[in-house]
Design a protein around this motif. Structure first.
Motif, PDB file in Angstrom:
ATOM      1  N   TYR A 115       0.831  -1.206   0.000  1.00 16.80           N
ATOM      2  CA  TYR A 115       0.000   0.000   0.000  1.00 16.80           C
ATOM      3  C   TYR A 115       0.869   1.261   0.000  1.00 16.80           C
ATOM      4  O   TYR A 115       0.573   2.220  -0.721  1.00 16.80           O
ATOM      5  CB  TYR A 115      -0.928  -0.007   1.219  1.00 16.80           C
ATOM      6  N   LYS A 116       1.937   1.251   0.775  1.00 24.82           N
ATOM      7  CA  LYS A 116       2.813   2.425   0.831  1.00 24.82           C
ATOM      8  C   LYS A 116       3.494   2.669  -0.509  1.00 24.82           C
ATOM      9  O   LYS A 116       3.614   3.816  -0.953  1.00 24.82           O
ATOM     10  CB  LYS A 116       3.846   2.277   1.944  1.00 24.82           C
ATOM     11  N   THR A 117       3.961   1.617  -1.172  1.00 24.07           N
ATOM     12  CA  THR A 117       4.586   1.807  -2.479  1.00 24.07           C
ATOM     13  C   THR A 117       3.559   2.266  -3.515  1.00 24.07           C
ATOM     14  O   THR A 117       3.852   3.139  -4.329  1.00 24.07           O
ATOM     15  CB  THR A 117       5.270   0.517  -2.963  1.00 24.07           C
ATOM     16  N   THR A 118       2.360   1.724  -3.452  1.00 23.33           N
ATOM     17  CA  THR A 118       1.308   2.157  -4.365  1.00 23.33           C
ATOM     18  C   THR A 118       0.940   3.611  -4.125  1.00 23.33           C
ATOM     19  O   THR A 118       0.718   4.375  -5.070  1.00 23.33           O
ATOM     20  CB  THR A 118       0.056   1.264  -4.205  1.00 23.33           C
ATOM     21  N   GLN A 119       0.892   4.012  -2.888  1.00 22.85           N
ATOM     22  CA  GLN A 119       0.580   5.393  -2.553  1.00 22.85           C
ATOM     23  C   GLN A 119       1.673   6.339  -3.048  1.00 22.85           C
ATOM     24  O   GLN A 119       1.382   7.418  -3.572  1.00 22.85           O
ATOM     25  CB  GLN A 119       0.409   5.525  -1.043  1.00 22.85           C
TER      26      GLN A 119
END
Length: 135
Positions: free
Chosen positions: A38-42
């Motif tokens: 999720y953090k990389t996608t964000q």
């Protein structure tokens, strides 16, 4: 004979507890992986939004390019521009290297999508430029 042995009940509860702890640990690891994803996608989404804000505003890019190319130093140097629906073609034959340096500095330091660029040296102080910028 009708009685259940308490040792069997304790053993069953122990097995259920061990199984629950094992599945809980697996769920924790899966949650950590999902959080990292999720953090990389964000981060990618933030980059895409900022790139879209810079490159997607066609009218702003077109107006800033028109304003820049109507500068008197470029007009006197013989810079010819042809504005099309989806792009602009810039041609300069026998342009002075100082003026060419100024023009390329302004074009390359802004957010334009350069489709093609051909730069040919004519002599020690002159060059030819053919460039296509699309929206």
């Amino acid at each position: 004979m009708n009685r259940i042995n308490p040792i069997h009940i304790v053993a069953l509860l122990t097995v259920i507890l061990i199984f629950s702890l094992y599945t809980l640990q697996g769920s924790k690891q899966e949650m950590e992986e999902n959080k990292a994803s999720y953090k990389t996608t964000q981060a990618i989404a933030h980059k895409l939004v900022s790139l879209k804000n810079v490159y997607a505003n066609q009218t702003k890019n077109k107006l800033s390019l028109q304003r820049m190319l109507t500068d008197s130093s470029f007009q006197s140097a013989g810079v010819v521009t042809k504005f099309k629906k989806a792009s602009v073609s810039i041609k300069a034959n026998n342009i002075d290297l100082r003026t060419l340096n100024l023009l390329l500095g302004k074009l390359l330091n802004t957010a334009y999508v350069i489709e093609s660029m051909k730069l040919t040296r004519v002599n020690e102080s002159k060059a030819d430029l053919h460039m296509e910028i699309r929206w």
